[in-house]
Write a protein that holds these residues in place. Structure first.
Motif, PDB file in Angstrom:
ATOM      1  N   LEU A   1       1.394   8.432  -0.778  1.00  0.00           N
ATOM      2  CA  LEU A   1       1.345   7.103  -0.186  1.00  0.00           C
ATOM      3  C   LEU A   1       0.257   6.314  -0.905  1.00  0.00           C
ATOM      4  O   LEU A   1      -0.708   6.885  -1.388  1.00  0.00           O
ATOM      5  N   PRO A   2       0.386   5.002  -0.984  1.00  0.00           N
ATOM      6  CA  PRO A   2      -0.627   4.210  -1.668  1.00  0.00           C
ATOM      7  C   PRO A   2      -1.994   4.378  -0.997  1.00  0.00           C
ATOM      8  O   PRO A   2      -2.106   4.208   0.207  1.00  0.00           O
ATOM      9  N   ALA A   3      -2.996   4.739  -1.782  1.00  0.00           N
ATOM     10  CA  ALA A   3      -4.339   4.950  -1.235  1.00  0.00           C
ATOM     11  C   ALA A   3      -4.892   3.642  -0.694  1.00  0.00           C
ATOM     12  O   ALA A   3      -4.794   2.598  -1.329  1.00  0.00           O
ATOM     13  N   GLY A   4      -5.450   3.713   0.516  1.00  0.00           N
ATOM     14  CA  GLY A   4      -6.113   2.565   1.111  1.00  0.00           C
ATOM     15  C   GLY A   4      -5.179   1.523   1.694  1.00  0.00           C
ATOM     16  O   GLY A   4      -5.602   0.429   2.013  1.00  0.00           O
ATOM     17  N   SER A   5      -3.890   1.861   1.826  1.00  0.00           N
ATOM     18  CA  SER A   5      -2.975   0.865   2.384  1.00  0.00           C
ATOM     19  C   SER A   5      -2.150   1.478   3.507  1.00  0.00           C
ATOM     20  O   SER A   5      -2.163   2.680   3.722  1.00  0.00           O
ATOM     21  N   GLY A   6      -1.412   0.639   4.197  1.00  0.00           N
ATOM     22  CA  GLY A   6      -0.630   1.089   5.334  1.00  0.00           C
ATOM     23  C   GLY A   6       0.784   1.506   4.954  1.00  0.00           C
ATOM     24  O   GLY A   6       1.226   1.322   3.808  1.00  0.00           O
ATOM     25  N   LEU A   7       1.500   2.055   5.925  1.00  0.00           N
ATOM     26  CA  LEU A   7       2.860   2.546   5.696  1.00  0.00           C
ATOM     27  C   LEU A   7       3.829   1.442   5.312  1.00  0.00           C
ATOM     28  O   LEU A   7       4.799   1.681   4.599  1.00  0.00           O
ATOM     29  N   GLU A   8       3.583   0.217   5.783  1.00  0.00           N
ATOM     30  CA  GLU A   8       4.548  -0.849   5.523  1.00  0.00           C
ATOM     31  C   GLU A   8       4.661  -1.203   4.045  1.00  0.00           C
ATOM     32  O   GLU A   8       5.617  -1.828   3.613  1.00  0.00           O
ATOM     33  N   PHE A   9       3.684  -0.777   3.220  1.00  0.00           N
ATOM     34  CA  PHE A   9       3.717  -1.082   1.798  1.00  0.00           C
ATOM     35  C   PHE A   9       4.403  -0.001   0.972  1.00  0.00           C
ATOM     36  O   PHE A   9       4.593  -0.157  -0.214  1.00  0.00           O
ATOM     37  N   ALA A  10       4.754   1.105   1.604  1.00  0.00           N
ATOM     38  CA  ALA A  10       5.410   2.205   0.893  1.00  0.00           C
ATOM     39  C   ALA A  10       6.925   2.025   0.945  1.00  0.00           C
ATOM     40  O   ALA A  10       7.466   1.588   1.945  1.00  0.00           O
ATOM     41  N   ASP A  11       7.595   2.399  -0.151  1.00  0.00           N
ATOM     42  CA  ASP A  11       9.048   2.307  -0.170  1.00  0.00           C
ATOM     43  C   ASP A  11       9.660   3.495   0.570  1.00  0.00           C
ATOM     44  O   ASP A  11       8.982   4.467   0.892  1.00  0.00           O
ATOM     45  N   GLU A  12      10.956   3.416   0.822  1.00  0.00           N
ATOM     46  CA  GLU A  12      11.649   4.427   1.615  1.00  0.00           C
ATOM     47  C   GLU A  12      11.590   5.817   0.981  1.00  0.00           C
ATOM     48  O   GLU A  12      11.435   6.819   1.660  1.00  0.00           O
ATOM     49  N   VAL A  13      11.743   5.876  -0.348  1.00  0.00           N
ATOM     50  CA  VAL A  13      11.742   7.169  -1.039  1.00  0.00           C
ATOM     51  C   VAL A  13      10.376   7.840  -0.914  1.00  0.00           C
ATOM     52  O   VAL A  13      10.272   9.030  -0.611  1.00  0.00           O
ATOM     53  N   THR A  14       9.305   7.069  -1.110  1.00  0.00           N
ATOM     54  CA  THR A  14       7.952   7.618  -0.987  1.00  0.00           C
ATOM     55  C   THR A  14       7.707   8.127   0.425  1.00  0.00           C
ATOM     56  O   THR A  14       7.159   9.219   0.613  1.00  0.00           O
ATOM     57  N   LEU A  15       8.135   7.350   1.435  1.00  0.00           N
ATOM     58  CA  LEU A  15       7.956   7.781   2.825  1.00  0.00           C
ATOM     59  C   LEU A  15       8.762   9.040   3.125  1.00  0.00           C
ATOM     60  O   LEU A  15       8.274   9.949   3.788  1.00  0.00           O
TER      61      LEU A  15
END
Length: 199
Positions: free
Chosen positions: A173-187
């Protein structure tokens, strides 16, 4: 020459919305005051209706029109796996990924003493009461910033010995950011690669 006071007041109100800076707020305000009055009335009515109809689910804390929410009522979901998120918005991000079939629990924030958020300000008592109802795994899905890490470790320690395995989303997941900024595949991959946490 300054803008008329009603436009300035509207601009200030719009600036309070997340992601709206001063220039965007001013552009939106100018657009709204020049729009058809019926369109603006419909927008205002839609905002009021959404605010009046949407509430927090009494079980998970997610946003819903019906209480309990559709996820909590869905008998096809696995009630033994509980995913802990910071905000209701995070549920929508994880649902878009489509790989989690358990239930959710919204904490309502992260522990942040500098911002005056202590453990008692979060929905931790509600979380603990849900553990006694057949939950075998708690997936901690908080952001990877300092407060998210601190809250995750606090949860692992507090929930240890309560009968459920505590795991955390895999990194990626992107360091220092929330879940809403991650794409579906990463999640999806983060959910699949979750690891057990030790207190």
């Amino acid at each position: 020459m300054s803008l008329p006071e009603p436009i300035t007041a509207l601009t200030e109100a719009l600036r309070r919305l997340p992601g709206i800076g001063p220039r965007s707020a001013e552009r939106l305000a100018l657009h709204l005051v020049q729009s058809d009055a019926d369109d603006v009335r419909r927008l205002a009515q839609t905002l009021l209706q959404a605010r009046e109809k949407i509430r927090a689910c009494s079980i998970c804390g997610g946003l819903t029109e019906a209480d309990p929410c559709a996820i909590c009522q869905d008998s096809r979901r696995d009630p033994a796996v509980l995913c802990v998120v910071e905000r209701p918005l995070d549920i929508f991000a994880l649902e878009k990924a489509g790989s989690f079939r358990g239930l959710y629990h919204v904490l309502g924030g992260k522990i942040s003493p500098l911002n005056g958020v202590e453990p008692e300000d979060l929905r931790l008592a509600e979380l603990e009461s849900r553990l006694g109802r057949g939950v075998t795994e708690v997936v901690v899905a908080l952001s990877t910033d300092v407060e998210g890490d601190a809250t995750s470790f606090y949860l692992a320690k507090r929930l240890a010995g309560k009968g459920a395995k505590i795991s955390r989303l895999a990194h990626g997941l992107p360091a220092g950011s929330g879940l809403e900024f991650a794409d579906e595949v990463t999640l999806s991959r983060a959910l699949e690669g979750r690891q057990e946490m030790s207190p």
